[in-house]
Scaffold this motif. Sequence first.
Motif, PDB file in Angstrom:
ATOM      1  N   VAL A 162      -5.981   0.548   5.906  1.00 35.12           N
ATOM      2  CA  VAL A 162      -4.654   0.119   5.439  1.00 35.12           C
ATOM      3  C   VAL A 162      -3.803   1.377   5.287  1.00 35.12           C
ATOM      4  CG1 VAL A 162      -5.345  -2.026   4.328  1.00 35.12           C
ATOM      5  CG2 VAL A 162      -5.510   0.099   3.053  1.00 35.12           C
ATOM      6  N   ASP A 222       2.102  -0.810   4.276  1.00 34.32           N
ATOM      7  CA  ASP A 222       1.544  -2.136   4.593  1.00 34.32           C
ATOM      8  C   ASP A 222       1.771  -3.081   3.417  1.00 34.32           C
ATOM      9  OD1 ASP A 222       0.709  -1.246   7.025  1.00 34.32           O
ATOM     10  OD2 ASP A 222      -1.428  -1.202   6.557  1.00 34.32           O
ATOM     11  N   MET A 262      -3.795  -8.799   4.169  1.00 34.92           N
ATOM     12  CA  MET A 262      -2.826  -7.972   4.888  1.00 34.92           C
ATOM     13  C   MET A 262      -2.987  -8.214   6.385  1.00 34.92           C
ATOM     14  SD  MET A 262      -2.701  -4.273   2.989  1.00 34.92           S
ATOM     15  CE  MET A 262      -2.012  -4.065   1.352  1.00 34.92           C
ATOM     16  N   GLN A 294       0.845  -1.189   0.000  1.00 36.79           N
ATOM     17  CA  GLN A 294       0.000   0.000   0.000  1.00 36.79           C
ATOM     18  C   GLN A 294       0.883   1.243   0.000  1.00 36.79           C
ATOM     19  OE1 GLN A 294      -3.326   0.091  -0.055  1.00 36.79           O
ATOM     20  NE2 GLN A 294      -3.702   2.256   0.377  1.00 36.79           N
TER      21      GLN A 294
END
Length: 369
Positions: A233, A237, A255, A224
């Motif tokens: 998020v 990440d 995730m 991300q």
Amino acid sequence: LMAPTGRAAKRLSESAQLPAQTLHRGLGFQPHTRQFNRDAEHPLEADMVIVDEVSMLDQVLAYHLIKAIAHGTRLVLVGDPDQLPSVGPGNVLSDLIRSEICPVITLNQVFRQSGGSRILHSAHAIRKGEIPDLKNHPKADFFFMSREDPNEIANTIVELAIDRLPRHFHLDPFTDIQVLSPMHRGPCGVEHLNELIEERLLGRDTPGILRYGRLWRRRAKVMQTRNNYDQEVFNGDIGFVSDVNTIDQNVSVTMDGREVVYPFQDLDELVPAYAISVHKSQGSEYPAVIVPVSMQHRLMLRRNLIYTAVTRAKRILILVGAPKALRMAVETVDHEHTRCTGLRFRLQADLATGGTTIAPESELLQEEY
């Protein structure tokens, strides 16, 4: 407990065995209004606030943090001033240390590696401007592989990440090995290395969909690139594509044990993550780290960059490249790009006029929490 990024907050929570959160979440950031719920009128309700990875803290976010600290609350800032400075403006940690307005305690005992670790000794040498010992030992945790040609550097990194490290050290090439590059472009830059590694890991025949110039396929490792508070998020990440749904027009990414669904139009928030930039690795650590050191990256070869890369490794560190490039990185202090900030001088002036009250170091060290 707080940290500037989601990855750093997660690592802090794992280390302390206590809940930790990002500064934005802790300060109650509202993405739609760009305001913080916590401020001088609504301060953080805590006896002590501890912030980790403060080298990543820029001046704007530091302002909002300090504003939310209530009278009587202790603020403890933890960070390494020898790492790369924040992406945003300012040089907060270094300015605070050099201002000498508050107690500074240097931590000398390292818990990430044992005392005999060559990763540890190499990091200490680089920080002091010395070239680390480049002789390879079979049972060591630090290796230097001399390569001059950028394409040869890239090919060596791919072989290490896909075959040699997983075979010799029983590492998972998806989850345990991270390539960190100083730059995005070039034969041993982030973009090209991601293409080479993904092709070897996933093969050419794995089906997927083409969006934003990339092929999105199951098992792909992605990162991300910006904070998305609706999806929970955050920038940095890392996850793995678990499903590509052409009917519902979305991609699912796992995730940290939960599934995040991205509509096709939001895939520009993700990039491949087998290789990432050294800047993006701040606040994270990995079992094995591979770093290209090429003269093609000479514009970025600085001591704080190579030091940051080296200190991301927990078990295995491999530098691949030219000894000349490594020497340039270690010997180059970033004077040319030194940030001109006024925080240090304003703090000193404020203290001189009696505007700041700092607890004596002896008091801070003697108290028990």
